[in-house]
Design an enzyme around this catalytic site. Structure first.
Site, short mmCIF file in Angstrom:
data_model
loop_
_atom_site.label_atom_id
_atom_site.label_comp_id
_atom_site.label_asym_id
_atom_site.label_seq_id
_atom_site.Cartn_x
_atom_site.Cartn_y
_atom_site.Cartn_z
N SER A 138 29.91 17.45 -40.98
CA SER A 138 30.19 18.05 -39.67
C SER A 138 31.13 19.24 -39.71
O SER A 138 31.17 20.02 -38.77
CB SER A 138 30.77 16.98 -38.72
OG SER A 138 31.95 16.42 -39.27
N ASP A 177 39.65 17.28 -32.31
CA ASP A 177 39.57 15.85 -32.03
C ASP A 177 40.25 15.09 -33.16
O ASP A 177 41.06 15.65 -33.90
CB ASP A 177 38.12 15.41 -31.81
CG ASP A 177 37.21 15.71 -33.01
OD1 ASP A 177 37.75 15.89 -34.13
OD2 ASP A 177 35.98 15.77 -32.85
N HIS A 235 38.18 16.75 -36.54
CA HIS A 235 37.77 18.13 -36.74
C HIS A 235 38.79 19.15 -36.23
O HIS A 235 39.39 18.95 -35.17
CB HIS A 235 36.44 18.38 -36.01
CG HIS A 235 35.37 17.41 -36.37
ND1 HIS A 235 35.14 16.26 -35.65
CD2 HIS A 235 34.47 17.43 -37.38
CE1 HIS A 235 34.14 15.59 -36.20
NE2 HIS A 235 33.72 16.27 -37.26
#
Length: 346
Positions: A46, A322, A325
């Site tokens: 991600s 978050d 990330h």
């Protein structure tokens, strides 16, 4: 004779005008000789995924609120490191593989998928081996030629989810053996990317995982957890050794390391020092988008449509978006520190 000369000149002028219009159209619509264009091929998780995880929170608000203003498939409020590196290469961010049938692939393809790893860490997401398989299929279909690949660059970032998964499955109990197998498989993957024809491969080191909000919560977000950071350090040492070995085998610097570990750590420490001088600044170890409950994430809503997260006042001053990330601001700072290494790609 004069008439013939005039006729020839007229034909030449007409041909030039037509050529100029066609050339202009190619520039306007993004149509050009793809054989000479630099392309970026992205593999991993991600941190570099720009939109492959179609049914995840990455496509839900408030993700994308800083850029482009709405969710765009990135686990971030805006741009991620993939976007910055593409910009550095003077190209647009490569199309996510999941959107390849409806988008232009002239700048390369992003195969990275949120939640995946070097090994299997996700039920649905393709691990790194499968991602490379996808590129190989595109090559077999003549979507990309040998010349395309020779002038292209690969960006690789994976490993974080493997350690998270190892904690859940118990493989973490034999950490040295697991780490050895993980780096060995990464080496196999990197060599395979090069064997497909890509001559420049940028590999992200493992970040200081002890700084992640999901882990630093046990210190009440006051500092990174050194014990977890030691895991990152040991992993990165083995990764650097593997990359050096690969470069020795090729006889040239095909593989370069992007030092995410020290870029993260240095940026966080700088922000902490500034906050010590000005308490109104945001704690870099605090996520901007903070999930209310275990199992929730940024973008989660309950059955009533109620947000299961709280949002900071200004994401543009945060480091973490978050619990896992970085924010666009965080990635921008990291990218600035990585630029000397990126010079090796051009």
């Amino acid at each position: 004779m004069a008439k013939q000369i005039v006729s020839i000149i007229s034909v030449l002028l007409f041909s030039f005008m037509i050529f100029s219009e066609v050339k202009g159209a190619k520039k306007s619509y993004g149509i050009y000789d793809t054989n000479t264009a630099k392309k970026l091929f992205v593999f991993g998780d991600s941190y570099v995924d720009s939109g492959n995880f179609l049914h995840s929170e990455s496509y839900k608000p408030p993700n994308g609120m800083t850029f482009p203003g709405s969710p765009a498939g990135r686990f971030c409020d805006g741009r991620i490191i993939t976007d910055y590196i593409a910009s550095y290469l003077k190209i647009e961010s490569p199309t996510p593989y999941a959107l390849r049938n409806s988008s232009n692939m002239q700048y390369g393809i992003n195969f990275a998928y949120g939640g995946t790893g070097i090994f299997n860490t996700s039920i649905d997401g393709p691990n790194m081996t499968v991602q490379i398989d996808s590129l190989e299929k595109l090559i077999q279909q003549n979507i990309y030629t040998k010349i395309d690949l020779q002038s292209s660059i690969a960006l690789v970032n994976a490993g974080g989810n493997d350690y998270t998964n190892a904690l859940k499955t118990g493989r973490f109990l034999d950490l040295p053996a697991f780490m050895e197998s993980l780096v060995k498989q990464m080496s196999v993957n990197l060599n395979r990317i090069h064997s497909l024809g890509i001559n420049k491969v940028a590999v992200g080191s493992l970040i200081p995982i002890g700084c992640l909000p999901t882990l630093n919560a046990i210190s009440f977000r006051t500092n990174c957890i050194g014990l977890f950071n030691l895991v990152s350090q040991d992993h990165n040492k083995k990764l650097l050794e593997a990359i050096q070995k690969l470069n020795n085998q090729t006889g040239k610097s095909v593989f370069i390391t992007l030092d995410l570990y020290n870029s993260f750590l240095s940026t966080i420490e700088t922000m902490q020092k500034k906050r010590a001088e000005n308490s109104t600044l945001m704690n870099p170890l605090q996520p901007c988008c903070d999930a209310k409950n275990l199992g929730d994430s940024c973008g989660t809503v309950n059955a009533k449509g109620e947000k299961q997260y709280s949002l900071c006042e200004n994401p543009k001053v945060s480091f973490f978006w978050d619990n896992v990330h970085p924010s666009q601001n965080g990635w921008s700072a990291v990218y600035t520190m990585l630029q000397p290494s990126l010079a090796q790609l051009t």
